[in-house]
Structure formats: C-alpha cells, structure tokens
Design an enzyme around this catalytic site. Structure first.
Site, PDB file in Angstrom:
ATOM      1  N   LEU A  50       0.812  -1.212   0.000  1.00 52.34           N
ATOM      2  CA  LEU A  50       0.000   0.000   0.000  1.00 52.34           C
ATOM      3  C   LEU A  50       0.848   1.266   0.000  1.00 52.34           C
ATOM      4  CD1 LEU A  50      -2.735  -1.161   2.491  1.00 52.34           C
ATOM      5  CD2 LEU A  50      -3.186  -0.289   0.207  1.00 52.34           C
ATOM      6  N   LYS A  75      16.244  -1.632  -0.344  1.00 59.05           N
ATOM      7  CA  LYS A  75      14.939  -1.962  -0.927  1.00 59.05           C
ATOM      8  C   LYS A  75      14.191  -0.688  -1.308  1.00 59.05           C
ATOM      9  CE  LYS A  75      14.432  -6.368   1.487  1.00 59.05           C
ATOM     10  NZ  LYS A  75      13.650  -7.160   2.483  1.00 59.05           N
ATOM     11  N   ASN A 125       2.165   4.996   7.317  1.00 62.77           N
ATOM     12  CA  ASN A 125       1.619   3.744   6.832  1.00 62.77           C
ATOM     13  C   ASN A 125       2.310   2.517   7.414  1.00 62.77           C
ATOM     14  OD1 ASN A 125       0.469   1.825   4.635  1.00 62.77           O
ATOM     15  ND2 ASN A 125       2.680   1.800   4.202  1.00 62.77           N
ATOM     16  N   TYR A 213      -3.089  -6.818  17.581  1.00 57.43           N
ATOM     17  CA  TYR A 213      -3.060  -5.898  16.441  1.00 57.43           C
ATOM     18  C   TYR A 213      -4.258  -4.946  16.496  1.00 57.43           C
ATOM     19  CZ  TYR A 213      -3.694  -4.191  11.700  1.00 57.43           C
ATOM     20  OH  TYR A 213      -3.904  -3.375  10.612  1.00 57.43           O
ATOM     21  N   LYS A 217      -4.414  -0.708  17.113  1.00 57.36           N
ATOM     22  CA  LYS A 217      -5.093   0.240  16.238  1.00 57.36           C
ATOM     23  C   LYS A 217      -6.166   1.041  16.986  1.00 57.36           C
ATOM     24  CE  LYS A 217      -2.779  -0.665  12.520  1.00 57.36           C
ATOM     25  NZ  LYS A 217      -1.875   0.364  11.954  1.00 57.36           N
TER      26      LYS A 217
END
Length: 342
Positions: A50, A75, A125, A213, A217
């Site tokens: 994304l 990378k 992100n 997780y 959030k």
C-alpha cells in the site's frame, strides 16, 4: 466528524457492514483538479504494498518532493528506481526509518527538521502484525506490535508536527493521516486497575496476535481523537485512514505458519481490494477530505469511531492513554513540543 456518528458505530463494527463495504463499494477516483505542485509528501513503509502504491498515486499529482520512509534503504532505492522509470521527472528521496526503534524515529524527524522547509502531507503507513509475542530491544522493551503500530507512530506524529504547521510562504494546513484498521471497531480496553494501561499490553500469557493488532489500532484512534482536540485544524488536520482488507501487501510478512498463510490468502482473495485501489483511500483522507475530518476515522468519507470511544469508560481510557503516552515519550520532549509549537 466521527464524534457526531455515535448512532452508526455499532452497525459499522459488524461483519456485514464491512463485507458490504469491501465487496460492493468502490473507492472513488481522486477529483481531477487535485494537485500537489510545490508540495512535499512523506509516506512511511513506502517500498512495498500500500505504501508503494500510495507513492505512485501521489506522484501522479506532481509534488515537488516525495520522501519514502523505509526500513531497508536498499529496498527503498530499488522501489524508487522503479517509480522513476514511470515518473522520470519526479524528485524522490529515500530516508531510513525503523519503527521498532525510537532512536531511528528521532533521527528521521531530526533529518526532516534539518532538510525540509515545510512538510505538507504525511501518511504514516508503516505497521505490522505478529502471531507470537516479541519485545523490542530498547527503551521500555515493549511488545513489538504496540511499539510499532502505536508508540513509535505517536512519537513520529509529535515530532513531525512543527514541520507540518503553516508558514508565511505556505499558509495552508498540514495534513497528517495515520493508517489504521477496522480490526479496532468492536474492541474495548480493559481497565488495569492501579496498574499502567500500557503495561497491560506486555503480558505474554495473555497475548493474542490478531487481538493485539486490533488493540494497537484502537490505541491509535484514541490518540488521534485526543491529538485533534489538542491542535487546531487550521494548523494541522489529523485523521486516521482505513484502506480495508487489501491483496498483495507485506503486512503479515512475518507469519511463518503455512496454514495461516493459506487462510489469509483465501480471505484476501475473497474480499481484498487491489493495492492500487485501496491506496487511493490514503489520498482521499490526506487531500480530498477537509477540516471536517479532523480527529476522525476515514476512508473516502468520514466513518464512526470504534464504538467504545462513545462511552464514558472509553473516554476515560482515552485520557489515561494520552497521559501515559506523554509520560512514555517524555525522553523526546513531546510535552514541551506540544506546549511550545501548538
């Protein structure tokens, strides 16, 4: 604003709503007159999935500079080279950023302070999910999901605020969008009693990978709601953005269970969006939506907060989280930075 959408919160937390949103709704195109001429954009976790597709979408709007925050510079340089073949006139810089390290986050922010006149858009992100309990090896040695998805994200948000604020030559509001997840919508925080809330997430005996997780959030959403009450939208518009389930991301890159990978692949194949579509949500949150999205949970429209945030207990947990976060990050002078710069 999400604060006004309490009546929608329970429904938006249901599987039915999210299945419908994923399979029967489409991410709108970005309005044709949207542009980024003369603007600087930052995307973290930008070399894959994304983040990479978001950079590509931003480049179509011709910003003066795009910064790719990446853990591996090699990378990142390879990803930037691929984008430059498509956008040969673009200016792209690859900056090292390891969200597992507070030192790396501070070094990244210090570089922004030195090298940038102004940062107009920041999309945070970078994130991860873990199925096994792990700790980072610095500071409070927190569980890694909480460190990366919440604490390091909060730290970077605080440290970037000065560069996101308007200047005489660039008077428009800065934009800070933090990537979040619908995994938080139906969750709530347990009151740890006399103990610290952040300490309650560091218990290996109670660790649940997917649950942890989702909790990380939820912490981000509570943080954003409080941050938005602390800073003026005329200076920086801050919100959360939710790309939804997406195919082809590196999110569960550390999952080494063959059965789990098969299950996740089947699930994403059924409801997952393409990365080129899901990443467009980042632009809606950080460019298209305006001051009305300040402190909100968004995709291409404003959505309801996690339902616990409308309760008295949820609000109390949010205040407690904010106080503990300022204390946890005091080594970076975040409280003084808020008082001085906002």
């Amino acid at each position: 604003m999400s604060t006004q959408l309490k009546q929608q919160a329970s429904y938006e937390a249901t599987f039915f709503h999210n299945f419908w949103k994923q399979t029967l709704s489409r991410v709108p195109v970005i309005p044709p007159r949207t542009e980024l001429a003369g603007k600087t954009v930052l995307v973290t976790g930008a070399n894959v999935g994304l983040g990479f597709e978001a950079v590509r979408n931003f480049l179509r709007l011709r910003p003066s500079l795009v910064i790719m925050g990446v853990r591996s510079v090699d990378k990142g340089e390879a990803a930037a080279a691929a984008l430059l073949r498509e956008f040969p006139d673009a200016r792209i810089e690859v900056w090292e950023l390891d969200m597992e390290s507070f030192r790396s986050v501070q070094a990244f922010a210090a570089r922004a302070e030195r090298e940038l006149d102004r940062l107009h858009v920041a999309v945070l992100n970078a994130g991860l999910g873990k199925l096994k309990f792990e700790r980072v090896d610095e500071g409070g040695c927190r569980e890694v999901t909480i460190q990366v998805n919440y604490l390091a994200t909060a730290l970077l948000s605080f440290l970037l605020l000065p560069k996101l604020r308007p200047t005489t030559s660039s008077p428009e509001s800065g934009r800070l969008s933090i990537v979040n997840s619908g995994a938080s919508l139906g969750l709530s925080l347990e009151d740890p009693g006399d103990g610290r809330l952040l300490d309650s997430f560091d218990r290996p005996d109670k660790f649940d990978g997917l649950g942890q997780y989702g909790l990380s959030k939820l912490l981000v959403m509570m943080f954003v709601a409080k941050l938005a009450r602390t800073i003026n939208a005329e200076e920086v518009i801050v919100n959360c953005t939710d790309p939804g389930a997406t195919k082809g991301t590196a999110f569960f890159r550390d999952v080494n269970s063959r059965i789990m990978n098969i299950a996740l692949g089947a699930f994403m194949g059924l409801i997952g969006r393409r990365t080129e579509d899901a990443s467009r949500i980042y632009l809606h949150s950080s460019l298209v939506l305006g001051k009305e999205s300040h402190g909100s949970w968004t995709d291409w429209i404003i959505r309801a907060w996690p339902k616990t945030m409308y309760t008295d207990k949820g609000r109390q947990m949010g205040e407690r989280l904010w106080d503990e976060t300022l204390e946890e990050l005091k080594f970076a002078g975040v409280k003084e930075k808020l008082q001085k710069d906002l």
